[in-house]
Design a protein around this motif. Structure first.
Motif, PDB file in Angstrom:
ATOM      1  N   ASN A  85      16.879  49.272 -10.590  1.00  0.00           N
ATOM      2  CA  ASN A  85      15.602  49.158 -11.292  1.00  0.00           C
ATOM      3  C   ASN A  85      14.594  50.231 -10.888  1.00  0.00           C
ATOM      4  O   ASN A  85      13.866  50.747 -11.729  1.00  0.00           O
ATOM      5  N   LEU A  86      14.527  50.549  -9.595  1.00  0.00           N
ATOM      6  CA  LEU A  86      13.564  51.545  -9.120  1.00  0.00           C
ATOM      7  C   LEU A  86      14.203  52.897  -8.810  1.00  0.00           C
ATOM      8  O   LEU A  86      13.665  53.942  -9.163  1.00  0.00           O
ATOM      9  N   GLY A  87      15.361  52.876  -8.157  1.00  0.00           N
ATOM     10  CA  GLY A  87      15.961  54.115  -7.689  1.00  0.00           C
ATOM     11  C   GLY A  87      16.337  55.080  -8.801  1.00  0.00           C
ATOM     12  O   GLY A  87      16.093  56.295  -8.687  1.00  0.00           O
ATOM     13  N   LEU A  88      16.923  54.568  -9.880  1.00  0.00           N
ATOM     14  CA  LEU A  88      17.348  55.448 -10.971  1.00  0.00           C
ATOM     15  C   LEU A  88      16.168  56.128 -11.665  1.00  0.00           C
ATOM     16  O   LEU A  88      16.157  57.351 -11.818  1.00  0.00           O
ATOM     17  N   PRO A  89      15.145  55.359 -12.116  1.00  0.00           N
ATOM     18  CA  PRO A  89      14.024  56.056 -12.764  1.00  0.00           C
ATOM     19  C   PRO A  89      13.258  56.985 -11.826  1.00  0.00           C
ATOM     20  O   PRO A  89      12.823  58.063 -12.246  1.00  0.00           O
ATOM     21  N   LEU A  90      13.094  56.603 -10.562  1.00  0.00           N
ATOM     22  CA  LEU A  90      12.395  57.478  -9.623  1.00  0.00           C
ATOM     23  C   LEU A  90      13.149  58.791  -9.434  1.00  0.00           C
ATOM     24  O   LEU A  90      12.548  59.871  -9.411  1.00  0.00           O
ATOM     25  N   SER A  91      14.473  58.706  -9.305  1.00  0.00           N
ATOM     26  CA  SER A  91      15.284  59.917  -9.147  1.00  0.00           C
ATOM     27  C   SER A  91      15.222  60.789 -10.392  1.00  0.00           C
ATOM     28  O   SER A  91      15.184  62.024 -10.306  1.00  0.00           O
ATOM     29  N   LEU A  92      15.205  60.158 -11.562  1.00  0.00           N
ATOM     30  CA  LEU A  92      15.121  60.908 -12.818  1.00  0.00           C
ATOM     31  C   LEU A  92      13.792  61.631 -12.935  1.00  0.00           C
ATOM     32  O   LEU A  92      13.741  62.828 -13.232  1.00  0.00           O
ATOM     33  N   PHE A  93      12.696  60.907 -12.691  1.00  0.00           N
ATOM     34  CA  PHE A  93      11.374  61.514 -12.843  1.00  0.00           C
ATOM     35  C   PHE A  93      11.095  62.558 -11.762  1.00  0.00           C
ATOM     36  O   PHE A  93      10.381  63.525 -12.007  1.00  0.00           O
ATOM     37  N   ALA A  94      11.655  62.338 -10.563  1.00  0.00           N
ATOM     38  CA  ALA A  94      11.383  63.262  -9.463  1.00  0.00           C
ATOM     39  C   ALA A  94      12.259  64.507  -9.516  1.00  0.00           C
ATOM     40  O   ALA A  94      11.790  65.613  -9.217  1.00  0.00           O
ATOM     41  N   PHE A  95      13.537  64.339  -9.892  1.00  0.00           N
ATOM     42  CA  PHE A  95      14.490  65.453  -9.769  1.00  0.00           C
ATOM     43  C   PHE A  95      15.251  65.748 -11.061  1.00  0.00           C
ATOM     44  O   PHE A  95      16.210  66.512 -11.038  1.00  0.00           O
ATOM     45  N   GLY A  96      14.861  65.137 -12.163  1.00  0.00           N
ATOM     46  CA  GLY A  96      15.460  65.445 -13.448  1.00  0.00           C
ATOM     47  C   GLY A  96      16.860  64.883 -13.622  1.00  0.00           C
ATOM     48  O   GLY A  96      17.290  63.987 -12.897  1.00  0.00           O
ATOM     49  N   ALA A  97      17.575  65.441 -14.601  1.00  0.00           N
ATOM     50  CA  ALA A  97      18.919  64.958 -14.918  1.00  0.00           C
ATOM     51  C   ALA A  97      19.872  65.111 -13.740  1.00  0.00           C
ATOM     52  O   ALA A  97      20.745  64.266 -13.518  1.00  0.00           O
ATOM     53  N   GLU A  98      19.701  66.177 -12.967  1.00  0.00           N
ATOM     54  CA  GLU A  98      20.552  66.373 -11.794  1.00  0.00           C
ATOM     55  C   GLU A  98      20.321  65.257 -10.776  1.00  0.00           C
ATOM     56  O   GLU A  98      21.274  64.699 -10.224  1.00  0.00           O
ATOM     57  N   GLY A  99      19.073  64.920 -10.541  1.00  0.00           N
ATOM     58  CA  GLY A  99      18.760  63.846  -9.612  1.00  0.00           C
ATOM     59  C   GLY A  99      19.300  62.516 -10.080  1.00  0.00           C
ATOM     60  O   GLY A  99      19.796  61.708  -9.273  1.00  0.00           O
ATOM     61  N   LEU A 100      19.237  62.265 -11.394  1.00  0.00           N
ATOM     62  CA  LEU A 100      19.775  61.019 -11.937  1.00  0.00           C
ATOM     63  C   LEU A 100      21.276  60.923 -11.710  1.00  0.00           C
ATOM     64  O   LEU A 100      21.792  59.864 -11.347  1.00  0.00           O
ATOM     65  N   SER A 101      21.986  62.030 -11.901  1.00  0.00           N
ATOM     66  CA  SER A 101      23.432  62.024 -11.688  1.00  0.00           C
ATOM     67  C   SER A 101      23.779  61.702 -10.240  1.00  0.00           C
ATOM     68  O   SER A 101      24.694  60.922  -9.960  1.00  0.00           O
ATOM     69  N   PHE A 102      23.048  62.292  -9.307  1.00  0.00           N
ATOM     70  CA  PHE A 102      23.273  61.968  -7.895  1.00  0.00           C
ATOM     71  C   PHE A 102      22.916  60.505  -7.599  1.00  0.00           C
ATOM     72  O   PHE A 102      23.614  59.820  -6.842  1.00  0.00           O
ATOM     73  N   ALA A 103      21.834  60.030  -8.206  1.00  0.00           N
ATOM     74  CA  ALA A 103      21.397  58.649  -7.965  1.00  0.00           C
ATOM     75  C   ALA A 103      22.428  57.646  -8.445  1.00  0.00           C
ATOM     76  O   ALA A 103      22.547  56.548  -7.882  1.00  0.00           O
ATOM     77  N   MET A 104      23.168  58.000  -9.504  1.00  0.00           N
ATOM     78  CA  MET A 104      24.212  57.104 -10.017  1.00  0.00           C
ATOM     79  C   MET A 104      25.253  56.809  -8.936  1.00  0.00           C
ATOM     80  O   MET A 104      25.760  55.685  -8.835  1.00  0.00           O
ATOM     81  N   ILE A 105      25.588  57.809  -8.135  1.00  0.00           N
ATOM     82  CA  ILE A 105      26.600  57.638  -7.104  1.00  0.00           C
ATOM     83  C   ILE A 105      26.131  56.630  -6.058  1.00  0.00           C
ATOM     84  O   ILE A 105      26.859  55.706  -5.673  1.00  0.00           O
ATOM     85  N   VAL A 106      24.897  56.790  -5.592  1.00  0.00           N
ATOM     86  CA  VAL A 106      24.357  55.860  -4.601  1.00  0.00           C
ATOM     87  C   VAL A 106      24.251  54.463  -5.187  1.00  0.00           C
ATOM     88  O   VAL A 106      24.543  53.468  -4.514  1.00  0.00           O
ATOM     89  N   PHE A 107      23.840  54.381  -6.440  1.00  0.00           N
ATOM     90  CA  PHE A 107      23.728  53.094  -7.130  1.00  0.00           C
ATOM     91  C   PHE A 107      25.081  52.397  -7.208  1.00  0.00           C
ATOM     92  O   PHE A 107      25.189  51.188  -6.949  1.00  0.00           O
ATOM     93  N   ALA A 108      26.119  53.149  -7.549  1.00  0.00           N
ATOM     94  CA  ALA A 108      27.456  52.556  -7.657  1.00  0.00           C
ATOM     95  C   ALA A 108      27.952  52.056  -6.302  1.00  0.00           C
ATOM     96  O   ALA A 108      28.524  50.960  -6.200  1.00  0.00           O
TER      97      ALA A 108
END
Length: 293
Positions: free
Chosen positions: A106-129
């Motif tokens: 809920n928080l980690g994915l949007p924060l990573s997207l807004f802070a680091f863009g699409a690249e950050g979102l892709s990395f955040a997916m790994i931690v989320f999984a």
């Protein structure tokens, strides 16, 4: 001043959407959390994960290193938490899972997207999984005395992560018509998760507030510190290291309360951790981002 404005642009949309959900409930409107959560976690989030990974230009080896770092961080945090709660004679069943797992969805994915863009979102997916798999196995085992790896692997978001990683590794792409459809579905995920977070927090009845404040502060310090040390030890570059720290240091997830309620833990104490750590994140996350950006 520039860094303050940048951080505000990142965190304001996240907390404003959560505030919409909070206000929606307080105004007396209906919101079916179970239905929305199922829609998000079985359809919208998997589509978001799959398309983000499929379209990313990140070197798969960087994702692999982050995967190892994320696993090591979760194991280290769980070990420190277990030792600490044992020393303080506090129930592992109640406190260990909330201490170990953050709100990486809920928080980690949007924060990573807004802070680091699409690249950050892709990395955040790994931690989320990684967090999701640990939560549905080790987390449930701690709270209930039993967990199932197969149950975790059957979660759509885990399958979407594995499939998206395969497409990334092979350089495959789905047809444009399918990609556009999956993109549209995936765009529902982040607003749905944030609004639902606000709804859930509004409905919780927290207990043991002082204890929750102390544990939440310790959780932020320990989780961020562990992620920083492990990330640097494994040689993570700037963005994946920042994402690992940000994701690991997110507040206690609402799912921790649901597990405590279902399996007989101290749900009021866990609700206190969820509410207090989420409120603390309004200050903690911007402070953390000033060091990560």
């Amino acid at each position: 001043m520039i860094i303050f404005v940048t951080v505000l642009e990142i965190v304001a949309p996240v907390f404003l959407l959560a505030l919409i959900g909070f206000s929606w409930v307080k105004l007396g409107f209906e919101y079916r959390v179970e239905f929305v959560t199922r829609l998000a976690m079985t359809l919208a989030v998997p589509c978001l994960i799959f398309t983000a990974l499929m379209k990313t230009e990140i070197d798969p080896s960087a994702l692999t290193t982050l995967l190892i770092a994320s696993i090591a961080a979760h194991v280290a945090i769980a070990a420190i938490g277990a030792l600490g709660f044992w020393a303080l004679n506090m129930r592992q069943q109640t406190y260990l899972a909330p201490f170990t797992f953050g709100n990486t969805g809920n928080l980690g994915l949007p924060l990573s997207l807004f802070a680091f863009g699409a690249e950050g979102l892709s990395f955040a997916m790994i931690v989320f999984a990684v967090s999701a798999i640990f939560s549905f196995t080790f987390g449930i085992w701690v709270v209930s005395g039993g967990g199932s790896l197969m149950k975790a692997l059957k979660e759509p978001m885990v399958g979407a992560t594995l499939l998206g990683t395969l497409f990334l590794w092979q350089g495959w792409r789905t047809p444009d018509v399918l990609t556009n459809t999956l993109d549209l579905i995936g765009q529902m995920a982040i607003p749905l998760m944030l609004i639902t977070l606000g709804v859930a927090v509004a409905r919780l009845k927290p207990g043991r507030i002082t204890q929750a404040f102390v544990l939440s502060f310790v959780k932020y310090v320990v989780c961020a510190g562990i992620a920083l040390m492990i990330g640097r030890a494994l040689g993570l570059s700037e963005i994946p290291l920042a994402v690992l720290i940000l994701q690991t240091a997110t507040p206690v997830a609402v799912t921790a309360y649901l597990l405590a309620e279902k399996y007989g833990g101290d749900s009021e104490a866990v609700a206190g951790l969820v509410v207090v750590s989420t409120l603390m994140s309004v200050a903690a996350i911007p402070l953390l981002l000033t060091f990560l950006l």
